[in-house]
Motif scaffolding. Structure first.
Motif, PDB file in Angstrom:
ATOM      1  N   VAL A 116       0.761  -0.943  -0.586  1.00  0.00           N
ATOM      2  CA  VAL A 116      -0.302  -0.163   0.141  1.00  0.00           C
ATOM      3  C   VAL A 116       0.540   1.048   0.161  1.00  0.00           C
ATOM      4  CG1 VAL A 116      -1.433   1.351   1.750  1.00  0.00           C
ATOM      5  CG2 VAL A 116      -1.350  -1.291   0.680  1.00  0.00           C
ATOM      6  N   VAL A 117       1.995   1.252   0.966  1.00  0.00           N
ATOM      7  CA  VAL A 117       2.895   2.489   1.452  1.00  0.00           C
ATOM      8  C   VAL A 117       3.437   2.364  -0.415  1.00  0.00           C
ATOM      9  CG1 VAL A 117       4.655   3.213   1.884  1.00  0.00           C
ATOM     10  CG2 VAL A 117       2.980   1.556   3.226  1.00  0.00           C
ATOM     11  N   LEU A 118       3.901   1.618  -1.531  1.00  0.00           N
ATOM     12  CA  LEU A 118       4.032   1.740  -2.930  1.00  0.00           C
ATOM     13  C   LEU A 118       3.075   2.809  -3.441  1.00  0.00           C
ATOM     14  CD1 LEU A 118       6.419  -1.015  -2.888  1.00  0.00           C
ATOM     15  CD2 LEU A 118       7.658   0.582  -3.251  1.00  0.00           C
ATOM     16  N   LEU A 119       2.414   1.747  -3.712  1.00  0.00           N
ATOM     17  CA  LEU A 119       1.480   2.004  -4.552  1.00  0.00           C
ATOM     18  C   LEU A 119       0.758   3.434  -4.022  1.00  0.00           C
ATOM     19  CD1 LEU A 119      -1.177  -0.795  -4.602  1.00  0.00           C
ATOM     20  CD2 LEU A 119       0.115  -0.135  -6.212  1.00  0.00           C
ATOM     21  N   ALA A 120       0.920   3.875  -2.832  1.00  0.00           N
ATOM     22  CA  ALA A 120       0.751   5.090  -2.197  1.00  0.00           C
ATOM     23  C   ALA A 120       1.557   6.467  -2.954  1.00  0.00           C
ATOM     24  CB  ALA A 120       0.544   5.666  -0.808  1.00  0.00           C
ATOM     25  N   LEU A 121       2.738   5.840  -2.971  1.00  0.00           N
ATOM     26  CA  LEU A 121       3.891   6.792  -3.756  1.00  0.00           C
ATOM     27  C   LEU A 121       3.956   6.624  -4.680  1.00  0.00           C
ATOM     28  CD1 LEU A 121       7.071   5.391  -1.363  1.00  0.00           C
ATOM     29  CD2 LEU A 121       6.128   8.035  -1.024  1.00  0.00           C
ATOM     30  N   ALA A 122       3.282   5.597  -5.146  1.00  0.00           N
ATOM     31  CA  ALA A 122       3.791   6.048  -6.943  1.00  0.00           C
ATOM     32  C   ALA A 122       2.201   6.569  -7.224  1.00  0.00           C
ATOM     33  CB  ALA A 122       2.851   4.256  -7.322  1.00  0.00           C
ATOM     34  N   GLN A 123       1.495   7.144  -6.901  1.00  0.00           N
ATOM     35  CA  GLN A 123       0.300   8.038  -7.484  1.00  0.00           C
ATOM     36  C   GLN A 123       1.073   9.193  -6.567  1.00  0.00           C
ATOM     37  OE1 GLN A 123      -2.758   7.999  -7.928  1.00  0.00           O
ATOM     38  NE2 GLN A 123      -2.057   5.543  -8.122  1.00  0.00           N
ATOM     39  N   PHE A 124       1.700   9.906  -6.236  1.00  0.00           N
ATOM     40  CA  PHE A 124       2.636  11.433  -5.774  1.00  0.00           C
ATOM     41  C   PHE A 124       4.019  11.060  -6.887  1.00  0.00           C
ATOM     42  CE2 PHE A 124       0.006   9.972  -2.234  1.00  0.00           C
ATOM     43  CZ  PHE A 124      -0.799  11.302  -2.714  1.00  0.00           C
ATOM     44  N   LEU A 125       4.564  10.057  -6.641  1.00  0.00           N
ATOM     45  CA  LEU A 125       5.965  10.237  -7.138  1.00  0.00           C
ATOM     46  C   LEU A 125       6.352   9.779  -8.738  1.00  0.00           C
ATOM     47  CD1 LEU A 125       8.446   8.633  -4.226  1.00  0.00           C
ATOM     48  CD2 LEU A 125       8.175  11.358  -5.063  1.00  0.00           C
ATOM     49  N   LEU A 126       5.434  10.693 -10.093  1.00  0.00           N
ATOM     50  CA  LEU A 126       5.207  10.826 -11.695  1.00  0.00           C
ATOM     51  C   LEU A 126       6.512   9.823 -11.803  1.00  0.00           C
ATOM     52  CD1 LEU A 126       2.924  12.461 -12.697  1.00  0.00           C
ATOM     53  CD2 LEU A 126       2.370  10.341 -11.231  1.00  0.00           C
ATOM     54  N   PRO A 127       7.757  10.787 -11.780  1.00  0.00           N
ATOM     55  CA  PRO A 127       8.888   9.939 -12.675  1.00  0.00           C
ATOM     56  C   PRO A 127       9.216   8.828 -11.650  1.00  0.00           C
ATOM     57  CG  PRO A 127       9.699  12.339 -11.124  1.00  0.00           C
ATOM     58  CD  PRO A 127       8.099  11.404 -10.667  1.00  0.00           C
ATOM     59  N   ALA A 128       8.922   8.246 -10.956  1.00  0.00           N
ATOM     60  CA  ALA A 128      10.077   7.009 -10.358  1.00  0.00           C
ATOM     61  C   ALA A 128       8.222   5.765 -10.367  1.00  0.00           C
ATOM     62  CB  ALA A 128       9.743   7.648  -8.730  1.00  0.00           C
ATOM     63  N   ARG A 129       7.138   5.777 -11.072  1.00  0.00           N
ATOM     64  CA  ARG A 129       5.941   5.822 -10.686  1.00  0.00           C
ATOM     65  C   ARG A 129       6.375   4.117 -11.885  1.00  0.00           C
ATOM     66  NH1 ARG A 129       0.569   8.354 -12.645  1.00  0.00           N
ATOM     67  NH2 ARG A 129      -0.728   6.432 -11.311  1.00  0.00           N
TER      68      ARG A 129
END
Lengths: 174, 501
Positions: A45-58
């Motif tokens: 869930v943490v990784l998915l949430a980060l993927a929402q915000f950190l577009l370059p590293a999505r």
């Protein structure tokens, strides 16, 4: 001293340990499953949430989340079922006998006369599922016998029964 | 007898002296460091007051501790009150006391003082089951020891072993001391120590250049030989010196009241008492180096002998240091009060051949790891490493197989009289003789690989020693039958014949 207590005709048939009589509470499967789900789900869930915000590293975050989910899948789906099949326990008048593990199966026996303490533990998840873990310790630092995933009322009864039996047994248990 | 007593007041002097030692050891390099940057006068002006303040602080703290510490021995209990801010009142029931150990470092000995540790046989955490009196006079310590350990025999005991001297040090045993991993470790450590000291004095570069200059004149092999030689000599001298420090004046006695007592030590003297009621067996330990020269040491397997602190090492369970095997067997027999040591009289049964295959596969796998790493590095980084890889493969593989075969040959189990004997280990071969009545449970463990080969690992749990002693890779059916013969009615009710499943 004889090598084995059996007669020669019997010796051809190999000895083995029979499974203990009782299975755990069926809710133990859900308890283990929830535990693994939390263990693998949280980073997912943490990784998915980060993927929402950190577009370059999505892309990489999604790949990592997928990898964690894939690794967790057998733990969530299969391992609790295996464990449920393997984990068994039995309390006779003389001993506590358990079988645990899958890759490393383990049979433990602790005689009543050597039992020193009988404890129950209930973590938050176990409380949620109405389960309890009974730990029987002997004088050996490595001789503890643990029965996880018991119905909590049954566990309380067992503790009472074991405490009464062991108190009736004399000796300092070493 | 039931009045409160204080520790010996001279502890303050000892603490101050110790602090002074620390101050010199730390202040000297610090002073030279500061002096190098500024001037020696400034260095002295900084270092000396700091050192004096440190010594004074340590002395004052110990004075307060001394004022606040009281102990007494009543008919029933030993009580100890300590603590400056948080007062601690602890007491041990006298009948639960199992050991009174005395230790005295060089400084304490100068003042005739001893540190006393009174312990129970409990498997409690460090400090929980013991009271420490740091320090009391030697006479007081001996009085405490005798008073607390000498109790009337528990009943009419027939055939009690005789009291008296069981073993003393033979100085020639010092020859076994260098045959351990300590020697190469010390040998390597000395080079590190030299560089460290050189750095304090800002001379590290100089020392390295000087050493390289000296070695450059020699051919490569000779240079390596010189370095290894120096390391070896230091290692041998160091490990021998350590042995002498630890085991000088070693005596093993059986005292009235059923106590075994080990006394030893050159600079720091130690006296370790072990109540025989706690003894559940002995382990005869033969590390590889010792085995090659026919030596062994004897460890006690006793309840409540847990390692108290990491830095205390485990050797207060050692009853006999590395000595000739015959001496080890003799002492083991005497300690157990048996005519012959069970580790000697037992006929050990070998384990199934499948156990050998497992060991060889493990050993080869372990040896393959560095080789594979070198191969990968060789392909990616430098081709030179490829040569290192095949050379290490050629060297490591036979060593691994030899160790594996040795490990298999050392596997064995057997019963003799009241003892279960189990042997295992290649680098450290341990033969443990465990009283069968001291076994308080069995654990059988089987990996899926062991299941396929029909093997299992049988572990006897006990209140003593490591808490559990394992018989590795015993045949499944034989092992279970053995467990049942050794201690009837533990696994027995749960055994079945394979066909009626």
């Amino acid at each position: 001293m004889p090598d084995t207590p059996e007669t020669p005709s019997e010796q051809d048939v190999p000895l083995r340990l029979r499974p203990p009589n009782n299975q755990l509470d069926p809710r133990a499967v859900r308890w283990w499953r929830t535990g693994f789900l939390l263990l693998f789900g949280t980073p997912c869930v943490v990784l998915l949430a980060l993927a929402q915000f950190l577009l370059p590293a999505r892309l990489w975050l999604l790949v990592a989340a997928g990898a964690v989910a894939l690794a967790g899948l057998p733990f969530v789906v299969l391992l609790p079922l295996w464990w449920y099949r393997v984990h068994r326990w039995e309390i006779t008048g003389d001993a506590v006998y358990t079988r645990t593990g899958f890759f490393w199966q383990e049979w433990r026996v602790a005689p009543m006369s050597r039992i020193q303490t009988v404890d129950t533990q209930r973590g938050p998840l176990e409380q949620f599922f109405g389960l309890a873990t009974v730990t029987v310790t002997t004088a050996s630092a490595k001789g503890a016998v643990t029965i996880p995933g018991l119905d909590h009322e049954l566990a309380a009864d067992l503790v009472r029964q074991l405490t009464e039996t062991t108190q009736a047994t004399p000796g300092d248990a070493t | 007898m039931s009045d409160w007593r204080a520790l010996d007041h001279r502890t303050v002097v000892v603490t101050a002296a110790n602090a002074a030692g620390v101050a010199v050891a730390a202040g000297l390099p610090a002073g030279i460091g500061i002096g190098g940057g500024t001037s020696p006068v400034i260095a002295l002006a900084i270092v000396v007051p700091v050192a004096l303040a440190g010594i004074a602080a340590a002395a004052v703290a110990d004075e307060v501790r001394w004022r606040k510490t009281r102990y007494r021995v009543t008919a029933e209990r030993v009580e100890l009150h300590t603590g400056i801010l948080v007062r601690k009142r602890r007491s041990l029931s006298r009948e639960r006391i199992r050991s009174v150990d005395l230790t005295a470092g060089l400084l304490l000995r100068v003042f005739g003082l001893v540190n006393v540790k009174i312990g129970t046989g409990e498997q409690a955490g460090a400090g929980e089951g013991s009271l420490a009196l740091h320090p009391v006079t030697k006479a007081e310590a001996d009085r405490l020891r005798r008073q607390l350990l000498e109790r009337a025999p528990a009943g009419p005991v027939a055939g009690e072993p005789e009291n008296g001297r069981l073993a003393t040090l033979d100085l020639s045993w010092v020859r076994f001391a260098p045959m351990s991993f300590l020697t190469p470790t010390l040998g390597v450590a000395v080079f590190g120590a030299v560089l460290q000291v050189a750095e304090w004095f800002g001379l590290q570069q100089g020392v390295i250049t000087w050493a390289l200059d000296v070695l450059r004149d020699l051919p490569l092999l000779a240079a390596i030989g010189v370095l290894v030689g120096i390391g070896l000599v230091v290692g041998v001298v160091g490990s021998s010196a350590l042995f002498v420090e630890m085991w000088w004046n070693y005596r093993l006695d059986r005292e009235p009241g059923g106590t075994l007592r080990v006394r030893r030590g050159l600079l720091t003297t130690r006296s370790i008492s072990l109540e025989e009621r706690r003894l559940r067996g002995v382990e005869v330990v033969e590390p590889l180096g010792n085995r090659l020269v026919g030596a062994a040491r004897v460890d006690a397997v006793a309840t409540g002998l847990v390692k108290q602190k990491e830095n205390e090492r485990t050797d207060h369970k050692t009853l006999l240091p590395s000595a000739p095997k015959a001496e080890a067997d003799r002492v083991a027999a005497l300690v157990l009060a048996e005519p012959v040591s069970p580790t000697e009289s037992v006929r050990l049964r070998a384990h199934p051949l499948a156990a050998r295959g497992r060991r060889i596969r493990w050993a080869l796998a372990a040896a393959a790891v560095p080789v594979l790493v070198l191969l990968v590095l060789g392909v990616t980084v430098s081709a030179v490493l490829l040569h290192v890889a095949w050379i290490s493969a050629v060297v490591l593989a036979p060593v691994a197989v030899a160790l594996a075969v040795e490990a298999y040959r050392n596997l064995g189990h057997g019963l003799t009289g009241g003892y279960l004997v189990a042997r295992s280990g290649a680098v450290r071969r341990g033969t443990v003789a465990l009283q069968r009545r001291g076994i308080i449970g069995w654990t059988a463990k089987q990996s899926i690989f062991q299941r396929r080969k029909g093997l299992l690992t049988l572990t006897a749990t006990t209140a003593a020693g490591q808490g559990a002693y394992s018989i590795y890779d015993i045949g499944e059916s034989d092992g279970l039958a053995f467990a049942e013969t050794a201690v009837p009615d533990l696994f027995g009710p749960f055994l079945e014949r394979a066909d009626n499943a």
